[in-house]
Design a protein around this motif. Structure first.
Motif, PDB file in Angstrom:
ATOM      1  N   SER A  72     105.297  -9.257 -14.590  1.00 52.05           N
ATOM      2  CA  SER A  72     106.755  -9.457 -14.673  1.00 52.05           C
ATOM      3  C   SER A  72     107.375  -9.108 -13.329  1.00 52.05           C
ATOM      4  O   SER A  72     106.806  -8.351 -12.548  1.00 52.05           O
ATOM      5  N   MET A  73     108.569  -9.656 -13.083  1.00 55.13           N
ATOM      6  CA  MET A  73     109.228  -9.416 -11.799  1.00 55.13           C
ATOM      7  C   MET A  73     110.726  -9.207 -11.978  1.00 55.13           C
ATOM      8  O   MET A  73     111.348  -9.828 -12.838  1.00 55.13           O
ATOM      9  N   LEU A  74     111.268  -8.339 -11.125  1.00 56.87           N
ATOM     10  CA  LEU A  74     112.722  -8.156 -11.014  1.00 56.87           C
ATOM     11  C   LEU A  74     112.977  -8.098  -9.516  1.00 56.87           C
ATOM     12  O   LEU A  74     112.409  -7.257  -8.817  1.00 56.87           O
ATOM     13  N   PHE A  75     113.788  -9.030  -8.983  1.00 56.63           N
ATOM     14  CA  PHE A  75     113.907  -9.053  -7.521  1.00 56.63           C
ATOM     15  C   PHE A  75     115.283  -9.513  -7.047  1.00 56.63           C
ATOM     16  O   PHE A  75     116.009 -10.213  -7.740  1.00 56.63           O
ATOM     17  N   VAL A  76     115.593  -9.061  -5.834  1.00 59.41           N
ATOM     18  CA  VAL A  76     116.780  -9.491  -5.096  1.00 59.41           C
ATOM     19  C   VAL A  76     116.270 -10.212  -3.853  1.00 59.41           C
ATOM     20  O   VAL A  76     115.386  -9.710  -3.161  1.00 59.41           O
ATOM     21  N   SER A  77     116.796 -11.408  -3.582  1.00 69.33           N
ATOM     22  CA  SER A  77     116.398 -12.133  -2.375  1.00 69.33           C
ATOM     23  C   SER A  77     117.530 -13.052  -1.944  1.00 69.33           C
ATOM     24  O   SER A  77     118.288 -13.541  -2.787  1.00 69.33           O
ATOM     25  N   HIS A  78     117.640 -13.299  -0.627  1.00 71.25           N
ATOM     26  CA  HIS A  78     118.623 -14.279  -0.151  1.00 71.25           C
ATOM     27  C   HIS A  78     117.919 -15.573   0.271  1.00 71.25           C
ATOM     28  O   HIS A  78     118.548 -16.468   0.809  1.00 71.25           O
ATOM     29  N   ASP A  79     116.607 -15.648   0.027  1.00 71.17           N
ATOM     30  CA  ASP A  79     115.848 -16.825   0.430  1.00 71.17           C
ATOM     31  C   ASP A  79     115.792 -17.815  -0.739  1.00 71.17           C
ATOM     32  O   ASP A  79     115.169 -17.547  -1.768  1.00 71.17           O
ATOM     33  N   ARG A  80     116.452 -18.969  -0.568  1.00 65.75           N
ATOM     34  CA  ARG A  80     116.587 -19.889  -1.699  1.00 65.75           C
ATOM     35  C   ARG A  80     115.268 -20.505  -2.121  1.00 65.75           C
ATOM     36  O   ARG A  80     115.075 -20.830  -3.285  1.00 65.75           O
ATOM     37  N   ARG A  81     114.350 -20.654  -1.194  1.00 67.40           N
ATOM     38  CA  ARG A  81     113.017 -21.160  -1.561  1.00 67.40           C
ATOM     39  C   ARG A  81     112.323 -20.157  -2.471  1.00 67.40           C
ATOM     40  O   ARG A  81     111.732 -20.515  -3.482  1.00 67.40           O
ATOM     41  N   PHE A  82     112.396 -18.884  -2.116  1.00 67.82           N
ATOM     42  CA  PHE A  82     111.792 -17.801  -2.895  1.00 67.82           C
ATOM     43  C   PHE A  82     112.447 -17.732  -4.282  1.00 67.82           C
ATOM     44  O   PHE A  82     111.760 -17.660  -5.306  1.00 67.82           O
ATOM     45  N   LEU A  83     113.774 -17.792  -4.301  1.00 66.19           N
ATOM     46  CA  LEU A  83     114.519 -17.728  -5.573  1.00 66.19           C
ATOM     47  C   LEU A  83     114.134 -18.884  -6.495  1.00 66.19           C
ATOM     48  O   LEU A  83     113.853 -18.692  -7.680  1.00 66.19           O
ATOM     49  N   ALA A  84     114.135 -20.099  -5.934  1.00 57.96           N
ATOM     50  CA  ALA A  84     113.881 -21.288  -6.760  1.00 57.96           C
ATOM     51  C   ALA A  84     112.434 -21.337  -7.244  1.00 57.96           C
ATOM     52  O   ALA A  84     112.164 -21.749  -8.377  1.00 57.96           O
ATOM     53  N   ALA A  85     111.491 -20.908  -6.402  1.00 53.18           N
ATOM     54  CA  ALA A  85     110.069 -21.036  -6.742  1.00 53.18           C
ATOM     55  C   ALA A  85     109.615 -19.995  -7.762  1.00 53.18           C
ATOM     56  O   ALA A  85     108.673 -20.242  -8.513  1.00 53.18           O
ATOM     57  N   LEU A  86     110.273 -18.827  -7.789  1.00 50.32           N
ATOM     58  CA  LEU A  86     109.687 -17.721  -8.543  1.00 50.32           C
ATOM     59  C   LEU A  86     110.492 -17.221  -9.740  1.00 50.32           C
ATOM     60  O   LEU A  86     109.948 -16.530 -10.592  1.00 50.32           O
ATOM     61  N   SER A  87     111.774 -17.533  -9.811  1.00 48.13           N
ATOM     62  CA  SER A  87     112.562 -16.963 -10.925  1.00 48.13           C
ATOM     63  C   SER A  87     112.468 -17.838 -12.176  1.00 48.13           C
ATOM     64  O   SER A  87     112.372 -19.054 -12.083  1.00 48.13           O
ATOM     65  N   ASN A  88     112.479 -17.185 -13.351  1.00 44.07           N
ATOM     66  CA  ASN A  88     112.671 -17.945 -14.591  1.00 44.07           C
ATOM     67  C   ASN A  88     113.822 -17.381 -15.423  1.00 44.07           C
ATOM     68  O   ASN A  88     114.089 -17.806 -16.534  1.00 44.07           O
ATOM     69  N   ARG A  89     114.528 -16.403 -14.843  1.00 43.80           N
ATOM     70  CA  ARG A  89     115.745 -15.835 -15.431  1.00 43.80           C
ATOM     71  C   ARG A  89     116.661 -15.430 -14.277  1.00 43.80           C
ATOM     72  O   ARG A  89     116.181 -15.073 -13.201  1.00 43.80           O
ATOM     73  N   VAL A  90     117.977 -15.425 -14.502  1.00 45.29           N
ATOM     74  CA  VAL A  90     118.927 -14.948 -13.485  1.00 45.29           C
ATOM     75  C   VAL A  90     119.883 -13.958 -14.132  1.00 45.29           C
ATOM     76  O   VAL A  90     120.433 -14.211 -15.207  1.00 45.29           O
ATOM     77  N   LEU A  91     120.042 -12.820 -13.452  1.00 44.66           N
ATOM     78  CA  LEU A  91     121.035 -11.827 -13.863  1.00 44.66           C
ATOM     79  C   LEU A  91     122.102 -11.804 -12.777  1.00 44.66           C
ATOM     80  O   LEU A  91     121.815 -11.469 -11.629  1.00 44.66           O
ATOM     81  N   GLU A  92     123.323 -12.193 -13.114  1.00 44.88           N
ATOM     82  CA  GLU A  92     124.411 -12.200 -12.130  1.00 44.88           C
ATOM     83  C   GLU A  92     125.270 -10.963 -12.341  1.00 44.88           C
ATOM     84  O   GLU A  92     125.811 -10.736 -13.431  1.00 44.88           O
ATOM     85  N   VAL A  93     125.367 -10.152 -11.287  1.00 48.16           N
ATOM     86  CA  VAL A  93     126.140  -8.905 -11.345  1.00 48.16           C
ATOM     87  C   VAL A  93     127.513  -9.176 -10.744  1.00 48.16           C
ATOM     88  O   VAL A  93     127.622  -9.575  -9.581  1.00 48.16           O
ATOM     89  N   THR A  94     128.568  -8.992 -11.518  1.00 49.12           N
ATOM     90  CA  THR A  94     129.938  -9.214 -11.035  1.00 49.12           C
ATOM     91  C   THR A  94     130.771  -7.961 -11.320  1.00 49.12           C
ATOM     92  O   THR A  94     130.375  -7.132 -12.155  1.00 49.12           O
ATOM     93  N   PRO A  95     131.932  -7.816 -10.658  1.00 49.60           N
ATOM     94  CA  PRO A  95     132.790  -6.646 -10.954  1.00 49.60           C
ATOM     95  C   PRO A  95     133.235  -6.620 -12.425  1.00 49.60           C
ATOM     96  O   PRO A  95     133.558  -5.564 -12.957  1.00 49.60           O
TER      97      PRO A  95
END
Length: 540
Positions: A491-514
């Motif tokens: 399993s993975m939990l990650f922060v990245s600004h690289d869109r290739r990395f984000l698109a290739a590896l994520s299968n869930r997104v958690l968006e943190v907002t105020p």
């Protein structure tokens, strides 16, 4: 605008360029690529006149202004960020500095007896500032800094108080505000978050001058450049098209060259076989002589230069339970600032969560809560059964012992492992031969990141927590990491600004907002399609 004509350059024993030629024309957007150490920074320095070629000519059109952004930003302190950025805009910055000093003087009761002179001087300086369009410049400087994620408070603060990464942004903002005829940008995408990266993309697409840049972010380069100049084996080769097209063209020409090489090798073998067979026979002397001469005249086809491709295969990680980590009613504040209020979040086995959010939203805080390096003010964080965690964070790079070599550092972490096994591990992460004897203190940011990653992945965890793992990594290492993590079973939990990395590896997104957190099923690509934005708060 800028021409390199038959340049040759040697650094010590290393030959960087041999009679190489290339050019940057007005309005062109060019990506400069090549392996680490190929001479990209040296090329920039020759174009700006900081270094001269050993042979050949660097020609710059008369009157051309050049803005050069490098990773070496130098000392910055004693001025506000806004003043530092405006200083790059020439004479108007000096006038702005005097204007600010006079405003301070007018507010100083101890200088009341000088007030008449101060006010008179203020009027003169203000008129000059208006004449130079200074007020518009101040607005433009703030716009650029805001685009690079500076708050108003940070803009007014002392640049000396900033970290190295934020100082880089100030140095970059200076060049962008200057809007020179030609911009030379050496890794401008380093240290930028996703929002700043997307803003910079838009800015550079709208820039009308000539642009030559390097970047380890393939998506960023793809969206900006229309031409690639490759440094390879001392030569400069120009390809039309973006980075993706260049990769296809390069692969195709490598294939063609390999086929040519193999055809010629087969022909040479046949000729040599004939010569060897008949050289002792007088009846074939003329034919043998003729073929020997023919072989001497043939221009040999070189095999294509193979780039060293690093590959890493995960050892199978032990299986975790279905529930990997659970956060229930978590509260976290820093002083009066509340980051999380009653956060409920769960990672289950084989889920790969990308954590999105604007600067300061609490992405790294979430990761720290999960790994236990910070404790919640309320609520509970619990790890599931059989969870073995690996955590990659930027500060881990600072914990490497500078006096130990790369190999010693690996041995310290894995005393039971054999030498061959550790050398193979080092090789996967780009440390081959004598590289393993380098002391940790002399390693670049990218080398430190690779060493920390090698340690983390050798004895594989079944839960990876990664905070900006691709910072400092070159494209080849990023590709290796993406390929390796695609096969990863945990399993993975990650922060990245690289869109290739984000698109290739994520299968869930958690968006943190105020306003709280949003959870999205599906990975980053689905998140972009669903929200119409590549990063929180930005329309695509």
């Amino acid at each position: 605008m800028i021409r390199l004509e038959n340049i040759s350059k040697q650094n010590g024993h290393q030959i960087l360029f041999i009679e190489a030629s290339a050019a940057l024309q007005r309005g062109e957007k060019v990506g400069l690529v090549g392996p680490n150490g190929a001479g990209k920074t040296t090329l920039f320095r020759m174009m700006t006149g900081q270094e001269a070629p050993d042979e050949g000519l660097v020609g710059v059109d008369r009157g051309i202004t050049i803005g050069y952004f490098s990773q070496d930003v130098g000392e910055m302190a004693g001025r506000s960020c806004i003043a530092e950025v405006m200083d790059g805009a020439g004479p108007v910055s000096e006038v702005a500095a005097e204007l600010k000093a006079l405003e301070t003087a007018m507010a100083d009761p101890e200088r009341a007896d000088e007030m008449e002179d101060i006010i008179q001087r203020y009027g003169e300086v203000q008129a000059r500032f208006e004449e130079l369009d200074g007020y518009a410049l101040d607005g433009r400087a703030r716009e650029v800094l805001a685009g690079l994620s500076f708050s108003q408070e940070m803009m007014e603060g002392d640049v000396g108080a900033l970290s190295g990464g934020w100082k880089m942004r100030v140095a970059l903002a200076r060049i962008l505000l200057m809007r020179p005829d030609a911009m030379l940008l050496d890794e401008p995408s380093n240290h930028l978050d996703l929002e700043s990266l997307i803003w910079l993309e838009d800015f550079l697409r709208g820039y009308e001058g000539g642009l030559l840049m390097t970047s380890h972010d393939r998506e960023f380069m793809n969206r900006i450049v229309t031409k690639i100049v490759e440094i390879d084996g001392g030569g400069l080769t120009t390809y039309s098209g973006d980075y993706e097209f260049y990769e296809q063209q390069r692969a195709q020409s490598e294939k063609q060259q390999q086929a040519q090489f193999e055809r010629q090798q087969a022909m040479l073998a046949k000729e040599i076989k004939f010569i060897e067979r008949f050289k002792a026979r007088a009846s074939h002397a003329a034919q043998v002589q003729s073929r020997v001469k023919k072989l001497d005249k043939i221009e040999r086809v070189e095999p294509p230069k193979r780039r060293q491709v690093v590959q890493f295969d995960f050892l199978p990680a032990p299986r975790s339970g279905e529930d990997v980590v659970s956060l229930k009613g978590v509260r976290k504040s820093y002083g009066s600032r509340s980051i999380y209020e009653g956060l409920d979040f769960q990672v289950r086995r084989k889920e790969r969560w990308a954590v999105m959010g604007v600067n300061g939203a609490g992405k790294s805080t979430l990761l720290k809560l999960v790994v236990g390096s910070t404790t919640p003010d309320g609520g509970a964080v619990s790890l599931g059964g059989s969870v073995k965690m690996g955590y990659f964070a930027q500060h881990a790079m600072d914990l490497l012992d500078g006096d130990r070599t790369i190999f010693q550092s690996l041995e310290d972490s894995f005393p039971q492992a054999g030498q061959g096994s550790l050398r193979a591990l080092a090789g996967c992460f780009g440390f081959s031969g004598d590289d393993v004897e380098k002391k940790c203190r002399v390693l670049s940011g990218g080398e430190k990141a690779r060493l920390v990653m090698a340690k983390m992945l050798y004895d594989p965890p079944n839960f990876l927590v990664l905070d900006e793992p691709t910072n400092h990594l070159d494209m080849a290492t990023k590709e290796m990491l993406v390929t390796a993590l695609s096969q990863y079973e945990g399993s993975m939990l990650f922060v990245s600004h690289d869109r290739r990395f984000l698109a290739a590896l994520s299968n869930r997104v958690l968006e943190v907002t105020p306003e709280g957190v949003q959870q999205y099923g599906g990975g980053y690509t689905e998140y972009v399609e669903r929200t119409g934005q590549e990063a929180p708060g930005l329309r695509s």
